[in-house]
Design a protein around this motif. Structure first.
Motif, PDB file in Angstrom:
ATOM      1  N   ILE A  51       0.822  -1.320   0.113  1.00  0.00           N
ATOM      2  CA  ILE A  51       0.255   0.048  -0.009  1.00  0.00           C
ATOM      3  C   ILE A  51       0.842   1.284  -0.052  1.00  0.00           C
ATOM      4  O   ILE A  51       0.653   2.321  -0.676  1.00  0.00           O
ATOM      5  CB  ILE A  51      -0.887  -0.048   1.183  1.00  0.00           C
ATOM      6  CG1 ILE A  51      -1.917  -1.059   1.222  1.00  0.00           C
ATOM      7  CG2 ILE A  51      -1.761   1.377   1.305  1.00  0.00           C
ATOM      8  CD1 ILE A  51      -3.058  -1.320   2.123  1.00  0.00           C
ATOM      9  N   ALA A  85      -7.596  -0.454  -1.738  1.00  0.00           N
ATOM     10  CA  ALA A  85      -6.303  -0.879  -1.736  1.00  0.00           C
ATOM     11  C   ALA A  85      -6.302  -1.935  -0.725  1.00  0.00           C
ATOM     12  O   ALA A  85      -5.803  -3.238  -0.971  1.00  0.00           O
ATOM     13  CB  ALA A  85      -5.162  -0.059  -1.404  1.00  0.00           C
ATOM     14  N   GLU A  86      -6.760  -1.823   0.694  1.00  0.00           N
ATOM     15  CA  GLU A  86      -6.387  -2.867   1.574  1.00  0.00           C
ATOM     16  C   GLU A  86      -7.379  -4.359   1.191  1.00  0.00           C
ATOM     17  O   GLU A  86      -6.887  -5.020   1.952  1.00  0.00           O
ATOM     18  CB  GLU A  86      -6.976  -2.068   3.054  1.00  0.00           C
ATOM     19  CG  GLU A  86      -8.493  -1.756   3.059  1.00  0.00           C
ATOM     20  CD  GLU A  86      -8.853  -0.505   2.300  1.00  0.00           C
ATOM     21  OE1 GLU A  86     -10.051  -0.125   2.394  1.00  0.00           O
ATOM     22  OE2 GLU A  86      -8.099   0.095   1.812  1.00  0.00           O
TER      23      GLU A  86
END
Length: 509
Positions: free
Chosen positions: A251, A435-436
């Motif tokens: 990330i 993203a996560e």
């Protein structure tokens, strides 16, 4: 002898209060009238929740078996209804309302901390402008920042006024935060930590610091805030979401705001200017107040800001307001003579005052100049003059080509920046801006984010990647250089659309 009088700059006239609207007006000019990139998956998520309930597997990307939790579920529903009813203007208007409330609470907090109208106004102005330029977007953070700031105001009010009623609102903030933006729920306790520490009898060398408030009452309030955190659709998993969403190199390397600020970056340089101004203030004024909670709040939020750019928001909320306490007893007087002479001391004070204004105005001018570069993460359907419009036009042409196909037959690759835009139109790309969720620790399936990073860096051979997923269409841009170069020489794919570095490849029949 010439007549003279002294003017205390802190004893500002009543008309000075008219400047309270100055920051919201500036913010109104600086907040972009466009949708943030993240808005597209927020809208589709809100739509899905309204029509189908809370999802536990992904419904947006091509990875339909991927486990997910929607840690921003209430924010997505709010944005969905606003956009569906009022469109872009409604969404931007909502962000502006959140920002206006932020300005009000920031001024009230600094006034409460300093009891000095001039100091409070100057510090809140800087905080307001930075918040407008950097963080006021059509994202959940527009609400999150307001809630965390409101928490500080309630804690400080409790300390100063000793009324339990202020603590009673904190569990409500906890309930809202865990449902609006669960990843930031833990920050509720991080910002309360300096107050908890200051409520204990501390001893620094020979100096004994008296507790600022009741530790027991804060402890009970904290327990209630923690308990109501379970009142969300995903329970403990949402409450601990921050533990599986931050600190990953995948990330940090992909998202600029997750990287530490540097002097070569606009925000790092601005942070350095603010800190330099603070050092000058601290050295110049002899009367400097001290408070354990404000020292801890300043140091803690500054540490977070130095870890990653995104956390500068926390320094804006806690660091700037807490530093204003240092100058609560500062007095700047100007001696006005009927003659033309001023003492050396008066000149120094005048120079300090002018310097303060120059620094504040310099920061203000800097963030205004930085505004264009801060908007790279937005696209606009209504502003043809924006750089985002050219990007939007290319994506729209790609979607027109895809619309000629049966959506169920389209296996689509789109990069991290634009995946959500294709999702908005009903397609299921390889990846998007969440993203996560593409980390294995969250999706319980595979680390797609790592795979995506290896593809972009060339560690993963493009052909192996393409053959693994059997993409029928691949949308690339300037950030997909390695993939794009490979496909330009690949006999299995042809160019379906090209606009500069934006290229849509199609699998040959």
């Amino acid at each position: 002898m010439p007549e003279s009088k002294r003017i205390n700059i802190n004893d500002v006239p009543k008309w000075f209060k008219a400047l309270y609207v100055f920051a919201p007006v500036i913010g109104l000019l600086l907040i972009p009238v466009k949708l943030d990139n993240d808005f597209f998956f927020l809208y589709k998520t809100g739509e899905h929740i309204i029509n189908n309930g809370f999802p536990t597997t992904d419904f947006l990307s091509m990875h339909s078996s991927m486990h997910i939790i929607v840690q921003q579920w209430l924010s997505t529903v709010i944005y969905y209804y606003i956009y569906k009813t009022l469109g872009v203007i409604g969404v931007v208007g909502f962000v502006i309302i959140c920002y206006a409330l932020f300005c009000v609470v920031m001024l009230k907090l600094t006034r409460l901390i300093t009891d000095n109208l001039f100091v409070a106004s100057m510090f809140s102005l800087v905080a307001d402008v930075f918040a407008a330029v950097m963080f006021e977007r059509s994202r959940p953070q527009a609400i999150t920042m307001l809630l965390i700031l409101l928490e500080l105001f309630l804690l400080e009010s409790f300390v100063q006024k000793k009324k339990l009623v202020y603590l009673c609102f904190l569990p409500v903030i906890s309930l809202l935060l865990v449902n609006l933006h669960a990843a930031m729920w833990a920050m509720l306790f991080v910002f309360a930590a300096p107050y908890v520490a200051a409520s204990l009898p501390l001893k620094l060398g020979k100096i004994r610091l008296e507790p600022c408030c009741s530790f027991v009452k804060l402890l009970i309030c904290g327990a209630l805030c923690f308990a109501v955190g379970f009142l969300n659709p995903y329970g403990w998993e949402a409450m601990t979401y921050i533990l599986s969403s931050f600190g990953y190199k995948e990330i940090n390397s992909l998202i600029v705001e997750m990287a530490p600020p540097t002097l070569t970056s606009a925000w790092g340089a601005s942070l350095a200017v603010i800190l330099s101004a603070f050092v000058c203030f601290a050295l110049f004024f002899k009367k400097r107040a001290f408070s354990t909670r404000f020292v801890l709040l300043f140091v803690g939020t500054l540490f977070m800001a130095l870890l990653n750019t995104k956390s500068i928001a926390y320094f804006i909320i806690g660091g700037i307001s807490s530093f204003s306490y240092l100058l609560k007893d500062a007095v700047v007087e100007l001696k006005i003579d009927s003659g033309k002479t001023r003492t050396k001391k008066d000149k120094k004070k005048l120079l300090a005052l002018v310097s303060a204004f120059v620094i504040m105005l310099g920061v203000l001018g800097g963030v205004i100049i930085m505004q264009p570069s801060a908007d790279n993460s937005t696209v606009s359907e209504n502003s043809s003059a924006s750089s985002g419009e050219n990007e939007y036009a290319a994506l729209k042409q790609m979607i027109k080509i895809l619309d000629k196909e049966d959506k169920d037959d389209v296996v689509l690759y789109v990069g991290f920046d634009h995946g959500q835009y294709f999702e908005y139109y009903g397609y299921h790309p390889y990846i998007d801006g969440r993203a996560e969720l593409f980390l294995k620790d969250n999706n319980k399936e595979f680390n797609y984010l790592k795979e995506y990073g290896e593809l972009k860096s060339g560690e993963l051979y493009y052909k192996d990647f393409v053959d693994k997923y059997h993409f029928t269409y691949i949308a690339t841009d300037s950030k997909d250089t390695i993939l794009q170069n490979g496909l330009l020489h690949d006999n299995d794919y042809e160019i379906a659309y090209k606009d500069g570095e934006d290229i849509l490849f199609r699998l040959k029949a």
